[in-house]
Design a protein around this motif. Structure first.
Motif, PDB file in Angstrom:
ATOM      1  N   ALA A 173       0.858  -1.233   0.110  1.00  0.00           N
ATOM      2  CA  ALA A 173      -0.098  -0.040  -0.045  1.00  0.00           C
ATOM      3  C   ALA A 173       0.820   1.366  -0.045  1.00  0.00           C
ATOM      4  O   ALA A 173       0.535   2.318  -0.812  1.00  0.00           O
ATOM      5  CB  ALA A 173      -0.935   0.087   1.134  1.00  0.00           C
ATOM      6  N   ALA A 174       1.650   1.217   0.823  1.00  0.00           N
ATOM      7  CA  ALA A 174       2.826   2.518   0.888  1.00  0.00           C
ATOM      8  C   ALA A 174       3.565   2.598  -0.403  1.00  0.00           C
ATOM      9  O   ALA A 174       3.602   3.726  -0.897  1.00  0.00           O
ATOM     10  CB  ALA A 174       3.675   2.459   2.109  1.00  0.00           C
ATOM     11  N   GLY A 175       4.201   1.431  -0.850  1.00  0.00           N
ATOM     12  CA  GLY A 175       4.891   1.679  -2.200  1.00  0.00           C
ATOM     13  C   GLY A 175       3.932   2.177  -3.300  1.00  0.00           C
ATOM     14  O   GLY A 175       4.471   2.837  -4.137  1.00  0.00           O
ATOM     15  N   SER A 176       2.706   1.651  -3.404  1.00  0.00           N
ATOM     16  CA  SER A 176       1.817   1.847  -4.571  1.00  0.00           C
ATOM     17  C   SER A 176       1.500   3.352  -4.370  1.00  0.00           C
ATOM     18  O   SER A 176       1.503   4.229  -5.459  1.00  0.00           O
ATOM     19  CB  SER A 176       0.630   1.002  -4.382  1.00  0.00           C
ATOM     20  N   GLY A 177       1.187   3.792  -2.966  1.00  0.00           N
ATOM     21  CA  GLY A 177       1.036   5.295  -2.909  1.00  0.00           C
ATOM     22  C   GLY A 177       2.151   6.212  -3.249  1.00  0.00           C
ATOM     23  O   GLY A 177       1.870   7.550  -3.673  1.00  0.00           O
ATOM     24  N   VAL A 178       3.333   6.029  -2.832  1.00  0.00           N
ATOM     25  CA  VAL A 178       4.632   6.702  -3.465  1.00  0.00           C
ATOM     26  C   VAL A 178       4.554   6.811  -4.738  1.00  0.00           C
ATOM     27  O   VAL A 178       5.041   7.873  -5.178  1.00  0.00           O
ATOM     28  CB  VAL A 178       5.902   5.972  -2.590  1.00  0.00           C
ATOM     29  N   VAL A 180       2.234   6.452  -6.987  1.00  0.00           N
ATOM     30  CA  VAL A 180       1.246   7.263  -7.622  1.00  0.00           C
ATOM     31  C   VAL A 180       1.697   8.773  -7.233  1.00  0.00           C
ATOM     32  O   VAL A 180       1.580   9.714  -8.224  1.00  0.00           O
ATOM     33  CB  VAL A 180       0.056   7.027  -6.953  1.00  0.00           C
ATOM     34  N   GLU A 181       2.176   9.154  -6.105  1.00  0.00           N
ATOM     35  CA  GLU A 181       2.599  10.319  -5.755  1.00  0.00           C
ATOM     36  C   GLU A 181       3.703  11.131  -6.685  1.00  0.00           C
ATOM     37  O   GLU A 181       3.558  12.254  -7.058  1.00  0.00           O
ATOM     38  CB  GLU A 181       2.927  10.630  -4.253  1.00  0.00           C
ATOM     39  N   HIS A 182       4.654  10.141  -6.941  1.00  0.00           N
ATOM     40  CA  HIS A 182       5.788  10.340  -7.774  1.00  0.00           C
ATOM     41  C   HIS A 182       5.391  10.825  -8.880  1.00  0.00           C
ATOM     42  O   HIS A 182       5.850  11.796  -9.774  1.00  0.00           O
ATOM     43  CB  HIS A 182       6.896   9.309  -7.480  1.00  0.00           C
ATOM     44  N   SER A 183       4.546   9.798  -9.634  1.00  0.00           N
ATOM     45  CA  SER A 183       4.129   9.974 -10.919  1.00  0.00           C
ATOM     46  C   SER A 183       3.403  11.279 -11.405  1.00  0.00           C
ATOM     47  O   SER A 183       3.583  11.890 -12.363  1.00  0.00           O
ATOM     48  CB  SER A 183       3.281   8.619 -11.442  1.00  0.00           C
ATOM     49  N   LEU A 184       2.419  11.619 -10.114  1.00  0.00           N
ATOM     50  CA  LEU A 184       1.817  12.725 -10.505  1.00  0.00           C
ATOM     51  C   LEU A 184       2.399  14.219 -10.166  1.00  0.00           C
ATOM     52  O   LEU A 184       2.078  14.955 -10.968  1.00  0.00           O
ATOM     53  CB  LEU A 184       0.462  12.804  -9.494  1.00  0.00           C
ATOM     54  N   ARG A 185       3.295  13.903  -9.280  1.00  0.00           N
ATOM     55  CA  ARG A 185       4.036  15.268  -8.992  1.00  0.00           C
ATOM     56  C   ARG A 185       5.458  15.511  -9.859  1.00  0.00           C
ATOM     57  O   ARG A 185       6.267  16.549  -9.698  1.00  0.00           O
ATOM     58  CB  ARG A 185       4.531  15.476  -7.658  1.00  0.00           C
ATOM     59  N   ALA A 186       5.917  14.563 -10.558  1.00  0.00           N
ATOM     60  CA  ALA A 186       7.171  14.696 -11.592  1.00  0.00           C
ATOM     61  C   ALA A 186       7.053  15.933 -12.123  1.00  0.00           C
ATOM     62  O   ALA A 186       6.140  16.248 -12.657  1.00  0.00           O
ATOM     63  CB  ALA A 186       7.395  13.480 -12.139  1.00  0.00           C
ATOM     64  N   ASP A 187       8.212  16.608 -12.297  1.00  0.00           N
ATOM     65  CA  ASP A 187       8.346  17.796 -13.309  1.00  0.00           C
ATOM     66  C   ASP A 187       8.027  17.242 -14.671  1.00  0.00           C
ATOM     67  O   ASP A 187       7.356  17.957 -15.330  1.00  0.00           O
ATOM     68  CB  ASP A 187       9.670  18.356 -13.166  1.00  0.00           C
ATOM     69  N   GLU A 188       8.573  16.167 -15.018  1.00  0.00           N
ATOM     70  CA  GLU A 188       8.422  15.520 -16.378  1.00  0.00           C
ATOM     71  C   GLU A 188       7.585  14.307 -16.266  1.00  0.00           C
ATOM     72  O   GLU A 188       7.937  13.382 -15.367  1.00  0.00           O
ATOM     73  CB  GLU A 188       9.832  15.150 -17.046  1.00  0.00           C
ATOM     74  N   PRO A 189       6.548  14.227 -16.912  1.00  0.00           N
ATOM     75  CA  PRO A 189       5.574  13.137 -16.666  1.00  0.00           C
ATOM     76  C   PRO A 189       6.063  12.022 -17.039  1.00  0.00           C
ATOM     77  O   PRO A 189       6.841  11.629 -17.889  1.00  0.00           O
ATOM     78  CB  PRO A 189       4.503  13.486 -18.083  1.00  0.00           C
ATOM     79  N   GLU A 190       6.031  10.983 -16.008  1.00  0.00           N
ATOM     80  CA  GLU A 190       6.409   9.808 -16.007  1.00  0.00           C
ATOM     81  C   GLU A 190       5.306   8.668 -15.788  1.00  0.00           C
ATOM     82  O   GLU A 190       4.511   8.885 -14.923  1.00  0.00           O
ATOM     83  CB  GLU A 190       7.553   9.478 -14.983  1.00  0.00           C
ATOM     84  N   PRO A 191       5.287   7.509 -16.767  1.00  0.00           N
ATOM     85  CA  PRO A 191       4.090   6.743 -16.824  1.00  0.00           C
ATOM     86  C   PRO A 191       4.205   5.661 -15.272  1.00  0.00           C
ATOM     87  O   PRO A 191       5.242   5.550 -14.939  1.00  0.00           O
ATOM     88  CB  PRO A 191       4.671   5.744 -17.845  1.00  0.00           C
ATOM     89  N   LEU A 192       2.916   5.725 -14.858  1.00  0.00           N
ATOM     90  CA  LEU A 192       3.017   5.010 -13.333  1.00  0.00           C
ATOM     91  C   LEU A 192       3.453   3.669 -13.340  1.00  0.00           C
ATOM     92  O   LEU A 192       3.974   3.355 -12.453  1.00  0.00           O
ATOM     93  CB  LEU A 192       1.655   4.960 -12.833  1.00  0.00           C
ATOM     94  N   GLY A 193       3.230   3.060 -14.422  1.00  0.00           N
ATOM     95  CA  GLY A 193       3.610   1.738 -14.627  1.00  0.00           C
ATOM     96  C   GLY A 193       5.146   1.706 -14.566  1.00  0.00           C
ATOM     97  O   GLY A 193       5.708   0.607 -13.625  1.00  0.00           O
ATOM     98  N   ALA A 194       5.793   2.396 -14.901  1.00  0.00           N
ATOM     99  CA  ALA A 194       7.419   2.373 -14.840  1.00  0.00           C
ATOM    100  C   ALA A 194       7.941   2.854 -13.391  1.00  0.00           C
ATOM    101  O   ALA A 194       8.800   2.180 -12.997  1.00  0.00           O
ATOM    102  CB  ALA A 194       7.874   3.570 -15.755  1.00  0.00           C
ATOM    103  N   VAL A 195       7.091   3.642 -12.776  1.00  0.00           N
ATOM    104  CA  VAL A 195       7.333   4.201 -11.459  1.00  0.00           C
ATOM    105  C   VAL A 195       7.379   2.679 -10.486  1.00  0.00           C
ATOM    106  O   VAL A 195       7.961   2.381  -9.551  1.00  0.00           O
ATOM    107  CB  VAL A 195       6.868   5.233 -11.016  1.00  0.00           C
ATOM    108  N   LEU A 196       6.026   2.248 -10.729  1.00  0.00           N
ATOM    109  CA  LEU A 196       5.478   1.121  -9.830  1.00  0.00           C
ATOM    110  C   LEU A 196       6.737   0.013 -10.213  1.00  0.00           C
ATOM    111  O   LEU A 196       7.138  -0.863  -9.069  1.00  0.00           O
ATOM    112  CB  LEU A 196       4.223   0.623 -10.207  1.00  0.00           C
ATOM    113  N   ALA A 197       7.269  -0.322 -11.234  1.00  0.00           N
ATOM    114  CA  ALA A 197       8.088  -1.387 -11.450  1.00  0.00           C
ATOM    115  C   ALA A 197       9.457  -1.031 -10.882  1.00  0.00           C
ATOM    116  O   ALA A 197       9.979  -2.035 -10.249  1.00  0.00           O
ATOM    117  CB  ALA A 197       8.190  -1.611 -12.929  1.00  0.00           C
ATOM    118  N   ARG A 198       9.845   0.127 -10.779  1.00  0.00           N
ATOM    119  CA  ARG A 198      11.055   0.408 -10.152  1.00  0.00           C
ATOM    120  C   ARG A 198      10.911   0.230  -8.535  1.00  0.00           C
ATOM    121  O   ARG A 198      11.782  -0.046  -7.794  1.00  0.00           O
ATOM    122  CB  ARG A 198      11.410   1.882 -10.218  1.00  0.00           C
TER     123      ARG A 198
END
Length: 210
Positions: A173-178, A180-198
């Protein structure tokens, strides 16, 4: 009897239960869609009910207000993550199964609305709404309980007495939330799937120091 390679079996909900769940999802998605596109203060319960093609009375049978309706989407999504986890092959490593389950529900396609600038900004504003914070906390607690049950079933542990399934659910839950937050607030749009994979790669590795 030997366990199936298709993973543990799960109880299929009855027709009435499925219909109620579908109505909850429709109302929750309508609330999110309207609040993201038009702003929190501009959306009424009457508009949400109309968007979901139900009456205001039906809305109130499910939710006390907009915040509860929006938060319900997170709980529903984690229900599906738990269902997907149990449907994964029994021999697959747990964290691989969790990644597949989370990706399937949080980032199903690269063309999903969160990748559009207007949608991302609307989601950011909606999630910053103070009225939503308490409902999100409650929904997340319920979501972790459901996921812990699935993890326990998958790993042969006890969701009530063992720490492990609760810990895994909390970390997911925490990792997924982080992510989502990172994907939404990144200066350059980053696909959520890529962030989740990392995120899940680092979790599976035990969060080594960079």
């Amino acid at each position: 009897m030997a366990p199936s390679d298709d993973g543990p079996t799960t109880r299929q909900p009855g027709l009435r239960e499925r219909k109620k769940r579908e109505t909850r999802v429709a109302l929750s998605q309508a609330a999110i869609r309207l609040c993201v596109l038009h702003g929190w203060d501009e959306v009424t319960i009457e508009q949400i009910a109309a968007e979901a093609n139900v009456s205001v009375r039906t809305f109130r049978n499910y939710f006390a207000g907009k915040a509860e309706a929006i938060a319900a989407s997170h709980l529903e999504r984690m229900h599906r993550v738990a269902d997907d986890l149990l449907a994964r092959p029994a021999g697959e490593p747990l964290w691989d199964s969790l990644l597949h389950a989370v990706l399937g529900q949080f980032a199903p396609t690269d063309n999903s609305p969160p990748h559009h600038a207007r949608w991302r900004e609307g989601v950011r504003l909606m999630l910053a709404e103070p009225a939503l914070a308490g409902e999100i906390v409650k929904a997340n607690a319920a979501a972790q309980q459901e996921l812990a049950k699935a993890v326990a079933q998958r790993t042969g542990t006890d969701a009530e007495r063992d720490v492990y399934p609760k810990l895994v659910a909390a970390v997911v839950a925490a990792g997924s939330g982080v992510a989502v937050e990172h994907s939404l607030r990144a200066d350059e749009p980053e696909p959520l799937g890529a962030v989740l994979a990392r995120v899940f790669e680092q979790l599976a590795a035990g969060l080594p120091v960079p």
